[in-house]
Structures are given as structure tokens and as C-alpha cells.
Motif scaffolding. Structure first.
Motif, PDB file in Angstrom:
ATOM      1  N   VAL A 103      75.102 -91.193 -16.837  1.00 44.40           N
ATOM      2  CA  VAL A 103      75.977 -92.124 -17.551  1.00 44.40           C
ATOM      3  C   VAL A 103      77.406 -91.654 -17.384  1.00 44.40           C
ATOM      4  O   VAL A 103      77.743 -90.501 -17.694  1.00 44.40           O
ATOM      5  N   ASN A 104      78.242 -92.565 -16.898  1.00 44.89           N
ATOM      6  CA  ASN A 104      79.650 -92.266 -16.659  1.00 44.89           C
ATOM      7  C   ASN A 104      80.441 -93.527 -16.984  1.00 44.89           C
ATOM      8  O   ASN A 104      80.257 -94.564 -16.329  1.00 44.89           O
ATOM      9  N   ALA A 127      72.541 -95.057 -12.312  1.00 43.58           N
ATOM     10  CA  ALA A 127      73.898 -94.852 -12.821  1.00 43.58           C
ATOM     11  C   ALA A 127      74.276 -96.015 -13.728  1.00 43.58           C
ATOM     12  O   ALA A 127      73.999 -97.174 -13.423  1.00 43.58           O
ATOM     13  N   ALA A 128      74.939 -95.687 -14.853  1.00 47.61           N
ATOM     14  CA  ALA A 128      75.342 -96.717 -15.811  1.00 47.61           C
ATOM     15  C   ALA A 128      76.571 -96.240 -16.566  1.00 47.61           C
ATOM     16  O   ALA A 128      76.883 -95.040 -16.597  1.00 47.61           O
ATOM     17  N   ARG A 129      77.267 -97.202 -17.187  1.00 47.11           N
ATOM     18  CA  ARG A 129      78.442 -96.843 -17.999  1.00 47.11           C
ATOM     19  C   ARG A 129      78.039 -96.379 -19.383  1.00 47.11           C
ATOM     20  O   ARG A 129      78.785 -95.652 -20.045  1.00 47.11           O
ATOM     21  N   THR A 130      76.879 -96.852 -19.857  1.00 46.16           N
ATOM     22  CA  THR A 130      76.448 -96.587 -21.235  1.00 46.16           C
ATOM     23  C   THR A 130      74.957 -96.251 -21.249  1.00 46.16           C
ATOM     24  O   THR A 130      74.225 -96.563 -20.302  1.00 46.16           O
ATOM     25  N   PRO A 131      74.475 -95.655 -22.354  1.00 47.75           N
ATOM     26  CA  PRO A 131      73.027 -95.451 -22.485  1.00 47.75           C
ATOM     27  C   PRO A 131      72.245 -96.757 -22.419  1.00 47.75           C
ATOM     28  O   PRO A 131      71.112 -96.772 -21.925  1.00 47.75           O
ATOM     29  N   ARG A 132      72.820 -97.858 -22.919  1.00 48.92           N
ATOM     30  CA  ARG A 132      72.132 -99.147 -22.831  1.00 48.92           C
ATOM     31  C   ARG A 132      71.832 -99.495 -21.372  1.00 48.92           C
ATOM     32  O   ARG A 132      70.712 -99.902 -21.036  1.00 48.92           O
TER      33      ARG A 132
END
Length: 778
Positions: A103-104, A127-132
Motif C-alpha cells: 500500500v502506497n 499494489a493499492a493506495r489504501t487498504p480497501r
């Protein structure tokens, strides 16, 4: 006119032939991955793959480490439970892990719920911006590791490529009705788990009903002490164990908080619904001053629309504010649903006090009074930072809803005109048309279809739901914030029935809510669905196979034999059959055209996917002397020509509970072209079902009663045509469960093929007769 190449004509002819025979091969899948819902963008590499086997390492990196670690661990547990592959959680600095979650906030993905999965020589990276976003990536990764035809415990090859994904709509919801029938906390948690694996993110929890108030409110304890219990009428007594033991159930505030917590871990927002001013008979049973008459009704045991509305005055508004204050403490959701649907205003119209208030407020009618009442409630919610949500009924009546309200549009008729009107008024809209997304509706016309109201809401109809009303401008379309299915539980008394109703139609809902419009394709959906059904099976979900189940058409053939035609609803898969009564397998005879068999045979058929996965349980057809001379009630048409309801009968001492096709309020059926040559006798199997159909009583059709308890009558050609047989019910009317009555048939001159009308005499409101089977003999 454009010419079509011969090869194209041959292709089309082949597809037409396959459709007619019930064996259709849809277009090949576009990617090596069988994912559902279809991601926003898939970019397979064309060659290369990663092997994931027992002991493969999973690593977590980046921001929100603790929450993402929990997501990764639940993913690994899911793989172990469904695939029997045991992945190993590794340290964040582990060298060359097979799978990495990262997460980044700066990662280049669309939306906070978006993610990117990269599969290459370095392994699999989510890869994601948030845990969601990481959670939704974990769901897709689980699907990558459970491809079509996977074998439990075997290593999986995941093809190289990139998946860039994010949801189309912010509101992807399932409504759960706990008012009519109650689900345990454990069952709701399980449903939330399964919802999240279909990338749904809203549970609209319908907690108050005429038939039961289900949420503890500390300031008003009678709501659950009195309002959560009803008489065990009809088949509720099977659930309680006795007609003398009431049907009860409610959720404590601690249980509600636990469900909210559990859902939040899976990125599901629990939106409570306190339905007002209608569907409130249970509340008025607890506190009669909430009603108009001052009388205390019973908690309702009927289905339909009750006339008991909350009294639209300041004392009631204070009650509602108090209830909503406690609701807001329990549910952190930005949204609170206040209902507003199906408010039968006969008691308001009959009340001088309510009429006087309407005139005092300068309102023209009772619909405007309801609008005023709902505006007061909406204002209270907005003042507390919440957004009210409600149904489209008042808008359908021409009354403006509170401007802040999100509209759930369930009137899908007339090209979604009500949803379009809501959009033009500036409301955010959730599309939930009853015609295609009410999952309590039956799914087919098969003889073994489970209980539910008509018309059938098929898998295809769910998939083809209109989500942007025709005529909406680009700006108006942006106010469609999502889609929602309704699980209304009048006829759904068990969690097994809930599962059967939701799955696999929820897969169609998932693709409606998540996938871009351009990525949705019915044939592609069918190709990807078998792998999803296998996942449902691995999760222990009791899903419906109605869309794939073989259906039989049996007609007479030469020399006393039978001609058999097989098909299924979606015309997908390969139907395979046996004629010796044995269970079909992937090597059994494939159905490609109608065939003939002699009498005294049994056909069993099943539909299989290309990888041999059975898409449906076997269905059987016995062929003997009675086959063409008898009909199940489900194979008969209703006299009104309206689609029938499927209603449960009483539970027998042995065997399964019967289900009947019934036109509620009209015990009348049609059998066109019945083969009556040489028949002398008829037997009818039927059951009398308790009347609990609420407002449908006004449309009941009464056939003139014959005898003390009535009779079944069979007429030729029309319901007023020549009487062929009368089967008195004097000795059967008080029986519980199925009864059989028989009579001789008065043959007509020249009788051969005849249209038949069969009906039960008397008033169905005294007990609704359901026809199980009618059989002639020679």
C-alpha cells in the motif's frame, strides 16, 4: 445490403442449431484469467506464468502495515480453506516472496478502492493506495489462484500480465430483510463475508417491519419486548416448534455493533433501515399511541402492505428522533435509510385529527402530508451529519422528496421513469428495480423451483438491468451512485433459502456495480461463471442452479414412445444424459437434438461446463403410461394468465416440504390440449394453505361453492364449459398437508385433445387451495 461471407453464415447457423438444442458454446474467454466481476482493464502478457505452490511466501510492505497484514492473512486462510494450498506469511524484507501486498498512497491506480496486480518474473504484486484497494486486490488474487478446473492442493500457474481495476459505482449493495424472518448474527457475518468476495460494499439492513421490530432501542424497550414477537402463523410454527410458541428475534445493541465492526473489516458499510411511516405495525403494537386509532394491533402475521401507519404528529416525530439518535450511535455509516415506501393511507384518510392537521399545514392530500413528515425526519439526520436514504414511492405519486435524500428506485417499469424523475430533481439514485434485482423472486419455472413471488427474476434479467435510465443527461447519469439487490424474506424462513436466492444472481449484481459498461458481456460472463460457482461450492454456499438445470419437454412419439427435448434457461454448457436411471457424468451422452425412447424408461440429465464441472444437479423424467396423462401444478397455466407465486406447503412426516405454483386469490388452472382419449378416472393431489396474504384479499376470485367444503371441478374448453368431473372435498378440507381426491370422468362425444379448466370452489380467503398434481387414467 452488406454481404455475409459463407463461413459467417455457417457459424451463425451452427450457433442457431446449438441454441435450439440447448448446448451453446459462448465466445472464447478474452483472457487466461477467469475473474468476476470483470476488472476495468486486463492486459495479459501472452506468455509466461508464475507457479504458486504449497509454502509460497506472502509479504506485506508499505503503509498501513497492520491492517494490510490482516488482509493478507485472511487471504492466505481463504486459499487454505478453498484450495488447500498453505501459503506462508513472510517478513516484509523477505527476499523474492511469491506474493507481495503493498500500500502506497502515491501508487498510480484509479480510486481509493482501486488496485493493480502485476504478474511477472518477480512474482505477483498487489499494489493499492489504501487498504480497501489492497482488500479488493486480494479478492481478485484469490480468484487467480482458483481458476477454472482447479484441483484442491495442486500448484497453480498464473499467467503473466497486468490487471488495473477499480469500481464503477460507489454503492454496490444487498438489502437484507431481517424484519419478516430473522437471521442469526453468525449467518449475517457469513453473508457479509460472501458479499465482500463479490466486491459488494453496502449491506442495507432492513430492521423494522410490520412483522417484527428487530433492533434494541434502550429508550423504548417495548419495541423489542412486544414488537419483536408475532404469533407463529402458517409455517412459522415449524420454526418455533409449535403454533403456541411465538416467532421472536431481535438484535441487541452489542450485536449490532459487532456486525458493524465485522463488516468494516471487510470494507462493507452497514446502512440501517428504520422504515417510516409505513411498515410500522410492530412499533404500534408496542406503543399504540404511535398509531392513528389508539388501538393496539397485533404484530402482523400476514404478508403485503399493512394499513397501520405512524401518526404524523410531533409526539411521533420525537419518538422517531429518539430512535434515530440511538441508531446513529450504533451505525457510523454516513447513510441512514428511513424507508417511505408502501404507506397505505386509509387510516390517515379516516382520521378527523389527521385530516385537520393536513389542512392546518396547508397541504392538499395525504401524500403531501407524508412528504412533510419525512422532511422533518430527514432534517434531523442532516443536522447530525448524516444523509437520508429512502424509497421512490412518494416521488412516484408526484410528491417531491427531501432534497438531501438518496433515492432507492425500485419502480423499474416504464423505462425507469421514476429513477429518471429523481435524477432530474437532483437526487443521487441507487438503482434497485424489482423486476430484475429483487432476489426474493423465483428464478425459473422449473417444477423444483424454490418458493418466491413472480415474476421470475432470471440470471440474465439481473445481468441486463438498466443502470443508467434512458434519457438521462451526462450530468444526471453521474448521480446514479450504484445498484442494489433486495432480499425480502416473507417466504424465506431459513438461511439456506437466503443463499439459494442470492447466489449466483449476486455475481450479475457484482458485475453491474463494479465493471465498466464496456467490459460487461453476457457470453463472457457465462464463460467466467463456472469457476465462480466452483468457488461458491468451496466456500459452502448453497447456490441455485436454476439457470443451468435441464428442463424436459415430453411429447408422444410413434408406437407408444416418447420424444424428449432438453434445454436450459441460459443455453450454456453441455447437457449430458443417461436413460438407465444412473447419474450422468462428463462422459455421458451429450444432448444435441431431440430423441425418442420407449415407455418404462428414466432419463437423467445434467449440464456440465467445458472442464467437466457440473453446473446443475441431475433432473429426472420417468417415462411410463402416466407421463402424458398427468401434470404437476407447476406445468399448468393460471386462469388469469398471470405468472404464479411459488408457495410452500406443510412439512410432511417424511421427505421434503412441497412447493406449489399458485395464483394467490384464484385457485384456478388451465391444461391446454390434454390427451383425454379413453380416460375414465381422475385423481387430484392438492393442499389447503392458510390465508396470510394481506392486501391481496381484495382481488380474490370466488367460485360458487359446491357442497359443505367445496370441490375441485374440471371443465372442458373453458371454466364454464361442460363439467367433466367434480371431486368433493368434504373429507379433506380440514386435513393438514397434501390430500388426494378422485372421481370418474364424464366423457364427451368425440373427446380427444381437450383444453381443460380446473378450479376449487369456495372462497380462497378461507384457505388457498394449491394443486400439486392432476392425473387421468384409462
Amino acid at each position: 445490403m452488406k454481404r455475409i461471407a459463407t463461413s459467417a453464415l455457417l457459424c451463425c447457423a451452427a450457433m442457431a442449431w446449438l441454441a435450439a438444442t440447448g448446448t451453446v458454446i459462448a465466445a472464447p474467454a478474452a483472457t487466461p484469467w477467469s475473474l468476476l466481476p470483470q476488472p476495468a482493464k486486463v492486459s495479459p502478457a501472452g506468455s509466461g506464468s508464475v507457479d504458486i505452490a504449497d509454502g509460497a511466501a506472502v509479504s506485506v510492505r508499505g503503509a498501513d502495515r497492520e491492517q494490510v497484514q490482516s488482509i493478507a492473512e485472511r487471504f492466505a486462510q481463504r486459499i487454505a480453506d478453498t484450495h488447500a494450498l498453505h501459503l506462508r506469511m513472510a517478513a516484509s524484507d523477505s527476499a523474492h516472496p511469491a506474493i507481495t501486498f503493498e500500500v502506497n498512497p502515491a501508487v498510480d491506480v484509479t480510486d481509493d478502492a482501486g488496485y493493480r496486480i502485476t504478474i511477472n518474473d518477480d512474482g505477483i504484486r498487489v499494489a493499492a493506495r489504501t487498504p480497501r484497494g489492497a482488500f479488493y486486490g486480494s479478492v481478485t488474487l484469490w480468484q487467480l489462484l482458483t481458476p477454472a478446473g482447479w484441483t484442491r492442493g495442486a500448484p497453480v500457474k498464473v499467467a503473466y500480465g497486468v490487471i488495473d481495476d477499480h469500481p464503477r459505482f460507489a454503492w454496490r449493495a444487498l438489502l437484507l430483510d431481517s424484519g419478516r424472518h430473522f437471521q442469526s448474527v453468525a449467518e449475517i457475518k457469513q453473508l457479509i463475508d460472501w458479499m465482500s468476495l463479490n466486491k459488494l460494499n453496502v449491506l442495507l439492513w432492513h430492521l423494522t417491519e410490520d412483522q417484527g421490530w428487530r433492533l434494541e432501542i434502550n429508550k423504548y424497550p417495548e419495541l423489542t419486548k412486544t414488537g419483536s414477537c408475532r404469533e407463529a402463523a402458517g409455517f412459522d410454527s415449524d420454526l418455533t416448534g409449535s403454533a403456541d410458541k411465538p416467532y421472536c428475534g431481535f438484535y441487541t445493541q452489542a450485536e449490532a455493533r459487532e456486525i458493524v465492526r465485522y463488516a468494516a473489516e471487510r470494507f462493507v458499510d452497514v446502512v440501517p433501515e428504520i422504515d417510516l411511516p409505513g411498515h410500522s405495525q410492530a412499533a404500534i403494537a408496542a406503543y399504540p399511541w404511535l398509531g392513528v386509532t389508539g388501538k393496539r394491533p397485533a404484530v402482523w402475521t400476514d404478508w403485503g402492505v399493512s394499513p397501520w401507519l405512524l401518526k404524523p404528529d410531533q409526539k411521533t416525530l420525537q419518538f422517531v428522533d429518539d430512535v434515530l439518535d440511538e441508531v446513529m450511535q450504533l451505525f457510523p455509516s454516513h447513510y441512514i435509510s428511513i424507508g417511505g415506501d408502501e404507506a397505505d393511507k386509509q387510516q390517515w384518510n379516516a382520521s378527523p385529527e389527521v385530516r385537520a392537521q393536513m389542512h392546518k399545514l396547508g397541504l392538499a392530500n395525504m401524500d403531501q402530508l407524508q412528504g412533510w413528515f419525512m422532511q422533518q425526519i430527514a432534517t434531523h439526520l442532516v443536522k447530525h451529519g448524516r444523509t437520508p436514504v429512502g424509497w421512490d414511492d412518494e416521488l412516484a405519486a408526484g410528491i417531491a422528496l427531501p432534497t438531501s435524500q438518496v433515492v432507492m428506485s425500485w419502480h423499474g417499469d416504464h423505462n425507469e421513469r421514476i429513477a429518471l424523475a429523481a435524477l432530474k430533481q437532483g437526487h443521487d439514485v441507487v438503482m434497485t428495480p424489482q423486476e430484475s434485482l429483487y432476489f426474493d423472486h423465483v428464478q425459473s419455472d422449473l417444477p423444483d423451483e424454490w418458493p418466491g413471488p413472480p415474476p421470475a427474476g432470471t440470471l440474465r434479467e439481473a445481468y441486463d438491468t438498466i443502470v443508467i435510465p434512458k434519457g438521462a443527461s451526462t450530468n444526471e447519469a453521474q448521480h446514479v451512485i450504484g445498484v442494489q439487490a433486495g432480499l425480502w424474506t416473507e417466504q424465506m424462513s431459513t438461511f439456506a433459502h437466503d443463499q439459494h436466492a442470492v447466489f449466483p444472481r449476486v455475481a450479475a449484481l457484482a458485475e453491474l456495480g463494479w465493471s465498466p459498461a464496456g467490459a460487461r458481456d453476457w457470453n463472457g460472463f457465462l464463460q467466467r461463471l463456472p469457476a465462480e460457482l466452483a468457488r461458491y461450492q468451496a466456500l459452502g454456499i448453497g447456490y441455485a442452479d436454476s439457470a443451468f438445470a435441464p428442463a424436459y419437454q415430453v411429447t408422444a412419439a410413434a408406437n407408444g414412445g416418447f420424444r424428449i427435448t432438453l434445454s436450459n434457461q441460459v443455453r450454456f454448457g453441455t447437457i449430458r444424459y443417461t436413460t438407465d436411471g444412473s447419474e450422468p457424468n462428463p462422459k455421458s451422452t451429450a444432448y444435441d437434438a431431440p430423441f425418442t425412447l420407449p415407455s418404462n424408461a428414466t432419463v437423467r440429465a445434467t449440464t456440465f461446463a467445458a472442464d467437466g464441472f457440473p453446473l446443475a444437479a441431475p433432473r429426472s423424467q420417468v417415462l411410463d403410461a402416466s407421463t402424458l396423462l398427468s401434470r404437476d401444478g407447476s406445468a399448468l397455466a393460471t386462469c388469469s394468465k398471470q405468472p404464479p407465486s411459488r408457495l410452500q406447503g406443510a412439512k410432511p412426516a417424511q421427505g421434503t416440504r412441497p412447493v406449489y405454483s399458485v395464483d394467490i386469490g384464484n385457485a384456478c388452472w388451465l391444461w391446454p390440449n390434454a390427451p383425454l382419449h379413453g380416460v375414465t378416472h381422475v385423481e387430484v393431489t392438492a393442499e389447503r394453505i392458510p390465508w396470510r396474504f394481506g392486501d391481496e384479499a381484495k382481488d380474490a376470485v370466488v367460485h360458487g361453492k359446491t357442497g359443505a367444503a367445496g370441490a375441485f371441478e374440471i371443465h372442458a374448453e373453458t371454466c364454464t364449459g361442460p363439467l367433466l368431473a367434480r371431486l368433493p372435498l368434504d373429507n379433506a378440507a380440514q386435513a393438514k398437508g397434501q390430500i388426494r381426491v378422485d372421481a370418474n370422468v364424464a366423457m364427451l362425444v368425440g373427446t380427444g385433445m381437450r383444453n381443460l379448466c380446473v378450479f376449487a370452489t369456495g372462497d380462497p380467503r378461507d384457505g388457498q387451495w394449491a394443486l400439486a398434481r392432476m392425473a387421468f387414467s384409462k
